[in-house]
Design an enzyme around this catalytic site. Structure first.
Site, PDB file in Angstrom:
ATOM      1  N   THR A 166       0.832  -1.209  -0.001  1.00 54.45           N
ATOM      2  CA  THR A 166       0.104  -0.160  -0.025  1.00 54.45           C
ATOM      3  C   THR A 166       0.773   1.345  -0.078  1.00 54.45           C
ATOM      4  OG1 THR A 166      -1.640  -1.372   1.015  1.00 54.45           O
ATOM      5  CG2 THR A 166      -1.905   1.168   1.144  1.00 54.45           C
ATOM      6  N   ASP A 167       1.956   1.413   0.686  1.00 48.36           N
ATOM      7  CA  ASP A 167       2.806   2.448   0.799  1.00 48.36           C
ATOM      8  C   ASP A 167       3.357   2.717  -0.673  1.00 48.36           C
ATOM      9  OD1 ASP A 167       3.308   3.069   4.012  1.00 48.36           O
ATOM     10  OD2 ASP A 167       3.181   1.019   3.540  1.00 48.36           O
ATOM     11  N   TYR A 168       3.805   1.690  -1.145  1.00 50.21           N
ATOM     12  CA  TYR A 168       4.563   1.802  -2.429  1.00 50.21           C
ATOM     13  C   TYR A 168       3.481   2.306  -3.652  1.00 50.21           C
ATOM     14  CZ  TYR A 168       8.751  -0.369  -0.667  1.00 50.21           C
ATOM     15  OH  TYR A 168      10.077  -0.669   0.245  1.00 50.21           O
TER      16      TYR A 168
END
Length: 396
Positions: A166-168
């Protein structure tokens, strides 16, 4: 000339999503100045895995960036930050919503110094809405997005991604949004603006099938370890020699290729499997046929058959498989870089590939404050004595 040559980015963010966005821009020539707290810098510098006690991940996350130390909570630090804003195009941040405003260095304060500055925010839940002040991290945001609910087996707990997916993805949206804002400002002669990226919405944007199915049919998609209700056959299968492979037939033509490869042309005229809708309806029985066929072949034999037939099948790769694969090597997907402590370290290469303006990895993640002199003396014109004073006061 590099693709983003002349673009200066202040990366005042930490850990993954926002720093990844700044790093993508750095890969293609933007001058990214990473602003870190003097007492330890970005926590990502200390995250595992480790080699001989040395954290390794920052080598890639910090690559191509310049590191300076600056305490944004001090009055002198805030003023120095705004001086840097005057000489920059973009600021990327991921503090809690409202933090920069509380410190007196929010977007309105930035615009007083640089009218057309672009500010990209990355937070868990965005700059608006009832959850805007809740701290956000990737794994909880994945659950909030709806992805975790549909991932895994129906008789077991939901499964979160085993890395910071999700962060990437949020980082990709941040880089894309920032580039759109730069294009609007510089090519279309528009204004600077703010970009509001949340962690969960990037994943939720992928959920268009779930939205439509629930809206029109009232269907709540449940966990299933394969493409669910959209195409058939497809899934993860084991070969005769114990290899796991993934197959998908998302079009009628691909299904015809598979039936031909199996020497089961009769399946194409069977009313149970003749159309995509019929195959999805009868997925269980068709899945058994395909599973039995794949299970009768050793992987090398299977791969030769499906590649020749045009059927998309891939081995489920481990990182060891990736390091040994000639295609990864041919595409320069893994590069080896010099590292001041580790000697050398391998990391993912640059993507996408441009024919005329390729990206470049110039250096690995720098040491904390490595570029203080270059930025404070070279860019802002501070004297050595002023820098020494700021250092003694723990402002830098």
């Amino acid at each position: 000339m590099k693709l983003l040559e002349g673009v200066r980015v202040l990366d005042i963010s930490t850990v993954i999503a926002a720093p990844f966005a700044a790093g993508l821009m750095a890969d293609f020539g933007a001058e990214v100045i990473k602003v870190e707290m003097p007492d330890g810098g970005d926590p990502f510098r200390r995250l595992g895995p480790y080699h001989e006690g040395q954290a390794m991940r920052f080598a890639c996350m910090g690559r191509n960036k310049k590191s300076i130390t600056l305490d944004l909570r001090t009055e002198k630090g805030k003023e120095i930050f705004l001086q840097l804003v005057e000489k920059s195009d973009v600021v990327i941040e991921n503090f809690r919503t409202g933090t920069l405003d509380k410190w007196g260095i929010g977007y309105e304060a930035m615009k007083l110094r640089k009218q057309d500055i672009i500010l990209s925010h990355v937070t868990g839940y965005g700059q608006t809405g009832p959850y805007k002040n809740i701290p956000g991290f990737g794994t909880p945001a994945t659950a909030f997005s709806g992805m975790t609910y549909i991932t895994g087996y129906p008789d077991r707990p939901p499964v979160s991604p085993s890395f910071s997916l999700t962060d990437y993805i949020a980082g990709l949206y941040t880089a894309m949004g920032t580039m759109m804002a730069l294009y609007h400002r510089d090519a279309l002669h528009g204004k600077g603006q703010e970009i509001d990226v949340s962690l969960y919405e990037g994943i939720f944007r992928f959920m268009e099938i779930l939205c439509a199915d629930y809206d029109k049919n009232g269907i709540i998609r449940e966990r299933k370890p394969k493409l669910n209700g959209t195409s058939s056959p497809g899934g993860t299968y084991k070969t005769k020699d114990g290899k796991w492979v993934v197959l998908v037939c998302s079009t009628d033509r691909t299904w015809e290729y598979l039936a031909g490869a199996m020497h089961r042309e009769d399946l194409m005229t069977n009313p149970l499997y003749e159309t995509m809708r019929a195959r999805v309806t009868n997925d269980n029985s068709l899945d058994k046929i395909v599973s039995d066929w794949i299970g009768s072949k050793e992987y090398i034999e299977l791969k030769e058959i499906v590649d020749k037939a045009g059927v998309p099948v891939n081995l489920v790769y481990s990182i060891e498989d990736i390091f040994a694969d000639p295609h990864y090597a041919a595409r320069n997907d893994i590069v080896e870089m010099s590292h001041p402590v580790l000697g050398t370290i391998k990391m993912p290469g640059i993507t996408p590939v441009f024919s005329e303006t390729p990206g470049e990895i110039k250096w690995v993640g720098p040491q904390l404050g490595e570029h203080n002199d270059a930025i404070y003396e070279g860019l802002l014109g501070f004297s050595q004595s002023v820098c020494a004073e700021l250092h003694a006061e723990r402002v830098i």
